[in-house]
Write an enzyme that holds these catalytic residues in place. Structure first.
Site, PDB file in Angstrom:
ATOM      1  N   THR A  10       6.518  -3.883  -4.493  1.00 39.02           N
ATOM      2  CA  THR A  10       6.208  -3.711  -5.780  1.00 39.02           C
ATOM      3  C   THR A  10       6.344  -5.077  -6.540  1.00 39.02           C
ATOM      4  O   THR A  10       5.969  -4.974  -7.893  1.00 39.02           O
ATOM      5  CB  THR A  10       7.151  -2.849  -6.546  1.00 39.02           C
ATOM      6  OG1 THR A  10       8.463  -2.974  -6.301  1.00 39.02           O
ATOM      7  CG2 THR A  10       6.778  -1.255  -6.278  1.00 39.02           C
ATOM      8  N   ARG A  33      10.717   1.966  -4.270  1.00 39.69           N
ATOM      9  CA  ARG A  33      11.176   3.099  -5.345  1.00 39.69           C
ATOM     10  C   ARG A  33      10.412   3.179  -6.460  1.00 39.69           C
ATOM     11  O   ARG A  33      10.181   4.335  -6.944  1.00 39.69           O
ATOM     12  CB  ARG A  33      12.462   2.613  -5.631  1.00 39.69           C
ATOM     13  CG  ARG A  33      13.729   2.629  -4.584  1.00 39.69           C
ATOM     14  CD  ARG A  33      14.902   2.261  -4.961  1.00 39.69           C
ATOM     15  NE  ARG A  33      14.892   0.728  -5.552  1.00 39.69           N
ATOM     16  CZ  ARG A  33      15.644  -0.124  -6.269  1.00 39.69           C
ATOM     17  NH1 ARG A  33      16.799   0.428  -6.383  1.00 39.69           N
ATOM     18  NH2 ARG A  33      15.373  -1.239  -6.487  1.00 39.69           N
ATOM     19  N   ARG A  34       9.857   2.115  -6.992  1.00 35.14           N
ATOM     20  CA  ARG A  34       8.997   2.392  -8.315  1.00 35.14           C
ATOM     21  C   ARG A  34       7.661   2.709  -8.117  1.00 35.14           C
ATOM     22  O   ARG A  34       6.804   2.150  -7.533  1.00 35.14           O
ATOM     23  CB  ARG A  34       9.135   0.950  -9.281  1.00 35.14           C
ATOM     24  CG  ARG A  34      10.347   0.760  -9.816  1.00 35.14           C
ATOM     25  CD  ARG A  34      10.468  -0.595 -10.385  1.00 35.14           C
ATOM     26  NE  ARG A  34      10.506  -1.819  -9.562  1.00 35.14           N
ATOM     27  CZ  ARG A  34      10.290  -3.108  -9.553  1.00 35.14           C
ATOM     28  NH1 ARG A  34      10.325  -3.378 -10.969  1.00 35.14           N
ATOM     29  NH2 ARG A  34      10.224  -3.798  -8.725  1.00 35.14           N
ATOM     30  N   VAL A  60      15.329   2.464   0.473  1.00 38.02           N
ATOM     31  CA  VAL A  60      15.718   2.226   1.669  1.00 38.02           C
ATOM     32  C   VAL A  60      17.290   2.759   2.021  1.00 38.02           C
ATOM     33  O   VAL A  60      17.642   2.701   3.179  1.00 38.02           O
ATOM     34  CB  VAL A  60      15.503   0.912   2.297  1.00 38.02           C
ATOM     35  CG1 VAL A  60      14.010   0.678   2.337  1.00 38.02           C
ATOM     36  CG2 VAL A  60      16.249  -0.202   1.523  1.00 38.02           C
ATOM     37  N   ASN A  86      11.736  -6.743   4.089  1.00 38.48           N
ATOM     38  CA  ASN A  86      11.862  -7.585   2.772  1.00 38.48           C
ATOM     39  C   ASN A  86      12.753  -7.079   1.722  1.00 38.48           C
ATOM     40  O   ASN A  86      13.258  -7.867   0.871  1.00 38.48           O
ATOM     41  CB  ASN A  86      10.331  -7.944   2.336  1.00 38.48           C
ATOM     42  CG  ASN A  86      10.538  -8.246   0.891  1.00 38.48           C
ATOM     43  OD1 ASN A  86      10.686  -9.523   0.955  1.00 38.48           O
ATOM     44  ND2 ASN A  86      10.241  -7.552   0.009  1.00 38.48           N
ATOM     45  N   TYR A 152      26.769 -11.166  -1.470  1.00 36.18           N
ATOM     46  CA  TYR A 152      25.502 -11.320  -1.146  1.00 36.18           C
ATOM     47  C   TYR A 152      25.129 -12.092   0.063  1.00 36.18           C
ATOM     48  O   TYR A 152      24.253 -11.972   1.052  1.00 36.18           O
ATOM     49  CB  TYR A 152      24.484 -11.793  -2.568  1.00 36.18           C
ATOM     50  CG  TYR A 152      22.893 -12.074  -2.123  1.00 36.18           C
ATOM     51  CD1 TYR A 152      22.242 -11.100  -2.002  1.00 36.18           C
ATOM     52  CD2 TYR A 152      22.758 -13.487  -2.174  1.00 36.18           C
ATOM     53  CE1 TYR A 152      20.983 -11.311  -1.638  1.00 36.18           C
ATOM     54  CE2 TYR A 152      21.346 -13.823  -1.747  1.00 36.18           C
ATOM     55  CZ  TYR A 152      20.287 -12.800  -1.519  1.00 36.18           C
ATOM     56  OH  TYR A 152      19.083 -12.931  -1.362  1.00 36.18           O
ATOM     57  N   LYS A 156      23.447 -11.322   3.531  1.00 30.24           N
ATOM     58  CA  LYS A 156      22.229 -12.427   4.397  1.00 30.24           C
ATOM     59  C   LYS A 156      22.657 -12.913   5.635  1.00 30.24           C
ATOM     60  O   LYS A 156      21.966 -13.426   6.599  1.00 30.24           O
ATOM     61  CB  LYS A 156      21.723 -13.308   3.247  1.00 30.24           C
ATOM     62  CG  LYS A 156      20.878 -12.733   2.267  1.00 30.24           C
ATOM     63  CD  LYS A 156      19.901 -11.984   2.784  1.00 30.24           C
ATOM     64  CE  LYS A 156      18.900 -11.221   1.753  1.00 30.24           C
ATOM     65  NZ  LYS A 156      17.692 -10.734   2.120  1.00 30.24           N
TER      66      LYS A 156
END
Ligand code: NDP
Ligand code: 8X3
Length: 251
Positions: A10, A33-34, A60, A86, A152, A156
């Site tokens: 999105t 989701r959107r 997800v 992604n 975060y 990663k």
């Protein structure tokens, strides 16, 4: 016709990939989701490039819903040539003692567990075909750790390890696995990290020219368009003005 499945289509990098792969004639399975935004992207691409697009509205993190929507695809839509893992996000930028534990859950559940759930399902579709290409979107944050990036960066770094692990496990099946690791890309990423604070988000990119989502889509396309015997293992792509996670030349 080839098919690409892109999570997080999105916005930002995922949306840029959807455009580029559509332009290259791929049919698309897009996940996010959107609903309204995803349908808008899908309609635009289907109209512009005369391709077929399936939209899957799913978080997800939600294993049950994700499994139901993915396994509910008709058989011909399960012949996935390229999976782009992604969907991902950062939430907050605080020292470890001040971090919000629900932000940590969100990042770990999305960036690590969500990526795993999608990969398990789609790799099982690729294995009988004895081919396929999985692109994992990592980050400079998966190569270096920076102050307040703690969780975060950990997610990663996990993507970096999973990218290597997937390649080892899937090599007998002829499946390519590539990590694409960007530095600063101006997308909705910082607005999401700072929970809608647009001014704070803008400051991240002030005084430098950040990467565009299109730059990352181009790198992904380079990896995907190599001959069958060539796999790009790992790419680290930075703005010219960014030398490391923390060293940035601002004017
Ligand atoms: P954006 O915020 O612009 O896009 C993120 C995408 O992920 C959106 O489409 C969003 O869709 C989707 N997404 C987020 N959470 C979920 C979820 N739980 N389930 C399904 N989809 C989800 O950011 P970017 O395009 O920048 O980010 C894409 C990837 O690139 C991420 O993995 C990010 O960590 C990584 N990255 C970004 C960098 C940057 O500087 N921008 C640098 C390095 C890596 P929706 O909200 O509709 O669900
Ligand atoms: C996003 C880039 O530097 O904000 O992964 O971690 S950074």
């Amino acid at each position: 016709m080839k098919t690409a499945l892109i999570t997080g289509a999105t916005s930002g990098i995922g949306k840029a990939c959807a455009h580029l792969f559509a332009q290259q004639g791929y049919q698309l399975v897009l996940v996010a989701r959107r609903e309204e935004k995803l349908n808008e992207v899908a309609k635009h691409l289907a109209d512009k490039y005369a391709i077929e697009v399936k939209t899957l509205i799913a978080d997800v993190r939600n294993k049950e819903v994700l499994t139901t929507v993915l396994e509910g695809l008709p058989a011909q839509w399960k012949q996935i040539d390229v999976l782009i893992n992604n969907a991902g996000l950062s939430q907050g930028l605080e020292p470890i003692d001040k971090g919000d534990t629900s932000d940590w859950d969100t990042m770990i559940d999305t960036n690590v567990k969500g990526l795993l759930y999608v990969t398990k399902i789609v790799s099982n579709w690729m294995i009988p075909a004895k081919k396929g290409h999985i692109i994992n979107i990592g980050s400079i944050a998966g190569k270096e750790v920076y102050p307040n990036g703690n969780v975060y960066c950990a997610t990663k770094h996990a993507v970096d390890a999973l990218n290597k692990g997937m390649r080892l496990d899937l090599v007998p099946h002829g499946i390519k696995v590539t990590a694409i690791n960007p530095g600063m890309v101006e997308t909705e990423f910082s607005v999401v990290r700072f929970k809608g604070d647009e001014d704070k988000a803008k400051k991240v990119y002030e005084g430098l020219e950040p990467l565009l989502a299109q730059d990352i889509a181009d790198a992904i396309w380079f990896a995907v368009s190599r001959p069958a015997h060539v796999n790009i293992n790992d790419m680290l792509i930075m703005p010219t003005a960014q030398a490391s996670a923390t060293v940035v030349n601002r004017n």
